[in-house]
Structure formats: structure tokens, C-alpha cells
Design a protein around this motif. Structure first.
Motif, mmCIF file in Angstrom:
data_model
loop_
_atom_site.group_PDB
_atom_site.id
_atom_site.type_symbol
_atom_site.label_atom_id
_atom_site.label_comp_id
_atom_site.label_asym_id
_atom_site.label_seq_id
_atom_site.Cartn_x
_atom_site.Cartn_y
_atom_site.Cartn_z
ATOM 1 N N ALA A 33 51.016 36.822 44.483
ATOM 2 C CA ALA A 33 49.703 36.822 45.140
ATOM 3 C C ALA A 33 49.486 35.486 45.849
ATOM 4 N N ASN A 34 49.885 34.386 45.196
ATOM 5 C CA ASN A 34 49.698 33.080 45.833
ATOM 6 C C ASN A 34 50.650 32.873 47.008
ATOM 7 N N THR A 38 51.490 35.267 48.932
ATOM 8 C CA THR A 38 50.799 36.069 49.958
ATOM 9 C C THR A 38 49.692 35.236 50.607
ATOM 10 N N ILE A 39 48.965 34.497 49.784
ATOM 11 C CA ILE A 39 47.872 33.677 50.311
ATOM 12 C C ILE A 39 48.411 32.602 51.259
ATOM 13 N N ASP A 55 41.945 30.171 42.733
ATOM 14 C CA ASP A 55 42.962 30.871 41.942
ATOM 15 C C ASP A 55 42.317 31.232 40.608
ATOM 16 N N MET A 110 39.092 33.205 49.821
ATOM 17 C CA MET A 110 40.070 34.119 49.224
ATOM 18 C C MET A 110 40.151 33.811 47.732
ATOM 19 N N THR A 165 42.672 34.608 44.077
ATOM 20 C CA THR A 165 43.862 35.186 43.440
ATOM 21 C C THR A 165 43.465 35.786 42.098
ATOM 22 N N VAL A 178 45.081 39.804 45.844
ATOM 23 C CA VAL A 178 44.464 38.765 46.654
ATOM 24 C C VAL A 178 43.173 39.358 47.207
#
Ligand code: PMP
Length: 460
Positions: A127-128, A130-131, A263, A287, A289, A304
Motif C-alpha cells: 500500500a505504501n 502504491t502511495i 500511515d 491519503m 494507508t 490506500v
């Protein structure tokens, strides 16, 4: 001996484990020399059972993830039924599955306003990653492609893939293979007990936030894409920032037009007595996570949450977003997440931790501050830390670092309680279902472990 008995023998399992299994964050040879792994075979509620039949109070919810506790038949049923209906289908190529759609709608409703779109992966690390890719893409589309730098904190943890480990500020992880990747920068953490010196916590919180602004100015604001932080740093030792920190971080991000990312892999889904750490600190992230507590760890899933500012531009100008995973939006994981969230809501676990068991646990943990080995106890909701010191007044640290923590953790193992040692900081994060009686038992066992470590260290 029957095959079953042989398979069930701890010694046989240990030998095979030692021979064939490389464990994460582990000194392989050291583990073997110590006789191998403890083998966990069952769990119910907040209690684990090992292959020797010993019962262990899980003060860490596995790895900060089993928020609804172990043994939930409803989650097993949700997985079983979804597996029979549709065990797998992807969300690429213009297809979706009912659980992935319903979970997206639910997450958009639960998370802070403005976070209305979801991109799925299977782990916090993915996910991170992706960010990192999404924020850089956002700035390309916004006509500022030079904005590629991402700022995070020393001792922050964001995962173990190349980008996530670069986002993280863990020195041993960087040293493993020469990270961080280009474009990842780190600033001081808001760790008052360890680094605040003579400053008041409030002043230190402002100073720690100012380090972000200094870094932005050093790099040039026109090159900075985002700042990412855990509302409370978990793996770094439950670093609870001074109240002054997050408002100042938000002011700085706004002033320099930098995306703010929370996060929430540990803080999310009730850990702090709020649905998200962002609710606790009134953070308005662009955003977020999510992982761990999203399924209470029963299956791997991460997400995300993408705020309107980023999503609208990706949507209107982005064309194909060339990124995704085979298991993005896995239907079984999403079905389990939906049922897990239903349990949290129906049993009012967030409210319970906020109003009742959280304050109670914190009060009991605070009583450990009297212990000769303890320099500070801090916490909120169901996350807490106990700092071990050589001297209370001067916040004296052990040399070598981690000596007291390791001893204390070893006593925890003997006593039958899981608490993690981060250097000389003992951390706890029990399942949100922990009762007052179980909180008493947890603190009783922690006290015994502290007594044992103090005796080993000759501290009275
Ligand atoms: N972010 C935070 C805040 C975490 O605590 C973790 C895991 N401890 C991660 C990301 C990485 O998650 P995973 O191990 O699922 O990749």
C-alpha cells in the motif's frame, strides 16, 4: 509412534523449522542456537497456546493486527462462504466483485471526510509503495513533475519492500542493501522522552515539526511531493507525539502545498480509541494507508484511501494508472474485512476502548511508572509503551542499548505474556476485546517481567 504424533511433536517441528524456514527480521543462526522457534498452535480471545500447551496472554495482538481477538467464527464463516461463492477474481480489466465494492463504500464512509476512493493491495508495504507511485503521478499530472521527494521520519516504519523501507527511517533496514532509494528523505521524530532533552514536550513538538519545514526548504518546496507519518509511530517504540506536533505538521504541509499522508496501518480500526489515529489528532490527510486491523489479521489485505484532490486529477487527466496487484481487492479478504468491521461496530469496540477499557488499561499501566526500572509510561487507548532506564531523573539509557529490553522480553516469554522490546522500550497493543480482568492480568505479568529484569540488572 503414529505419523500424527510425529508431526505434532515440538522437537520435530522445531528441527524442520530451523532447517527450512527463514523468518522475517531474524538472526537465522542465532535463532537456531537458541533452540529454535516457539510454535504457536491455537488461540482464543486474547490467549495464545503453544505446542507445549502453555497459555500466553497476547499483549501485542499478533503484530498489532488481531483487533477483534482470536477465534472469531463469524470471520471463518465469511471466508468460507465467499470461497464457495467466488474464491478469487481480479479487479483488473473492467471487473469487480461484490465484496470489493461493498468494502470500498464502507471504508469511504468510515474514514475522514474527503477520502472517498480506495486502491487495494495485500500488505502495508504494498500500500505504501502504491502511495509513493501515486503521489509522484499526481504531481506529474498537476504539471509539477519535479515534485518527487517524499519526506518521512527517522525511526518511522512503513514496510519492507524497497520503496516502503525507503519511506521508513529504520537504519538497519537501510544498511541491509543501501537504501533509501533516491528521493526519500528523513527528519527527526517527535520522541520527547528520548530526544527532547530539557525542552518542554510542547516546544519539542514544534521543533520536531519544524525539522520537516527545514527539510522542505533545503530540498526546495517545488521538489517535494509529500510527507508521510504514522499518527503514533508503532514499530519505532510507540512514539506518542506531543499535542503540538500534528497541528504544526499540517500547517507546514499546507503552507508549502505538500500532500499529507497518514500511515494508519497500526493506528487504524480502533487502536487508539478512535476509528483512526487521524481522528485522535484531527489530522486531515490527503491519503491514508490501511492494513492489519482492516481484517484483524485473519487474511492479508491493505488499502490506500485516496482523497478527492488526488483522485479527481488521476480520474480526469490520468489515463491508465499502470500499477496493481493480482490480489488487489481479493474477494475473500474483502468479505472478511466487511465482517470484521461489522464486529467492531456491533460490539462497539472503538467506544469501549475510548470510554472504558482503554482508560482502565492506561491507568493500570501508569502504575508501573513507580517501578525502579521504569522512566516513563505513555499510551492512549490500547497502545502503550514503558521506557526502561538506568536512572529515572536523568532518563539514563542502557549501554549497550536494548540490554534491559531484551532481558525484560525474555522474562515476558517465561511468564507467558507477549510484549515487544524496541530497544529498551517495552510496547503493548492488546486486542480491543481485552477485558478489565485481562488488563489486570496483563499488567501483573508485565510487572513480574520488570521485577525479573531489574533483578538481573541489579537495579533496586
Ligand atoms: N506501516 C506501518 C505503520 C506498519 O506498522 C507496518 C507493519 N508493521 C507496515 C506499514 C507494513 O505492513 P506489512 O508488514 O503488512 O507490509
Amino acid at each position: 509412534m503414529t505419523t500424527q504424533t510425529i508431526r505434532n511433536s515440538t522437537a520435530v517441528w522445531r528441527a524442520a523449522d530451523t532447517r527450512h524456514h527463514l523468518h522475517p527480521f531474524t538472526d537465522f543462526q542465532g535463532l537456531a542456537a537458541e533452540g529454535g522457534s516457539r510454535i504457536i498452535t491455537k488461540a482464543e480471545g486474547v490467549w495464545l497456546e503453544d505446542s507445549e500447551g502453555a497459555r500466553i496472554l497476547d499483549g501485542m495482538s499478533g503484530l498489532w493486527c488481531v483487533n477483534v481477538g482470536y477465534g472469531r467464527e463469524r470471520l471463518a464463516k465469511a471466508a468460507y462462504e465467499q470461497m464457495l461463492a467466488l474464491p478469487y477474481y481480479n479487479t483488473f480489466f473492467k471487473t469487480a466483485t461484490p465484496p470489493s465494492i461493498e468494502l470500498s463504500e464502507k471504508l469511504a464512509a468510515l474514514t475522514p471526510e474527503g477520502l472517498s476512493r480506495v486502491f487495494y493491495a495485500s500488505s502495508g508495504s504494498e500500500a505504501n509503495d502504491t502511495i509513493a507511485r501515486m503521489v509522484r503521478r499526481y504531481w506529474q499530472l498537476a504539471g509539477q513533475p519535479a515534485r518527487r521527494n517524499i519526506i518521512s521520519r527517522h525511526n518511522g516504519y512503513h514496510g519492507s519492500t524497497m520503496a516502503a523501507a525507503s519511506l521508513g527511517g529504520m537504519q538497519p533496514m537501510h544498511e541491509l542493501d543501501g537504501l533509501p532509494l533516491p528521493g526519500f528523505h528523513h527528519v527527526r521524530q517527535p520522541y520527547w522522552f528520548g530526544e527532547g532533552g530539557d525542552m518542554s514536550p510542547a516546544d519539542f513538538g514544534i521543533a520536531a515539526a519544524k525539522a520537516i519545514e527545514d527539510k522542505i526548504l533545503e530540498l526546495g518546496p517545488e521538489t517535494v511531493a509529500a510527507f508521510i507519518g504514522e499518527p503514533i509511530q508503532g514499530a519505532g517504540g510507540v512514539i506518542i507525539p506531543p499535542e503540538s506536533y500534528w497541528p504544526e505538521v499540517q500547517r507546514i504541509c499546507k503552507a508549502h502545498d505538500i500532500l499529507l499522508i497518514a500511515d494508519e496501518v497500526i493506528c487504524g480500526f480502533g487502536r487508539t480509541g478512535h476509528w483512526f489515529g487521524s481522528n485522535l489528532y484531527d489530522i486531515k490527510p490527503d491519503m491514508m494507508t490501511l492494513a492489519k486491523g482492516i481484517t484483524s489479521g485473519y487474511l492479508p489485505l491493505s488499502a490506500v484511501m485516496v482523497g478527492d484532490r488526488v483522485a479527481d486529477l488521476l480520474w480526469s487527466e490520468g489515463g491508465e494508472f499502470a500499477h496493481g496487484f493480482t490480489y488487489s481487492g481479493h474477494p475473500v479478504a474483502c468479505a472478511v474485512a466487511l465482517e470484521n468491521i461489522a464486529i467492531i461496530e456491533e460490539e462497539k469496540l472503538v467506544e469501549r476502548v475510548h470510554d472504558d477499557t482503554g482508560p482502565y488499561l492506561q491507568q493500570q499501566l501508569a502504575s508501573l511508572a513507580e517501578h525502579p526500572l521504569v522512566g516513563e509510561v505513555r499510551g492512549v487507548g490500547f497502545i502503550g509503551a514503558i521506557e526502561l532506564v538506568t536512572d529515572k531523573a536523568s532518563r539514563g539509557r542502557f549501554n549497550p542499548k536494548g540490554r534491559a529490553g531484551t532481558l525484560c522480553r525474555d522474562h515476558c516469554v517465561k511468564i507467558g505474556v507477549v510484549s515487544r522490546a524496541v530497544g529498551d522500550t517495552m510496547v503493548v497493543a492488546p486486542p480491543l476485546t481485552l477485558t478489565r480482568e485481562e488488563a489486570d492480568e496483563l499488567v501483573k505479568r508485565l510487572r513480574l517481567a520488570l521485577d525479573g529484569a531489574a533483578a538481573d540488572l541489579n537495579i533496586k
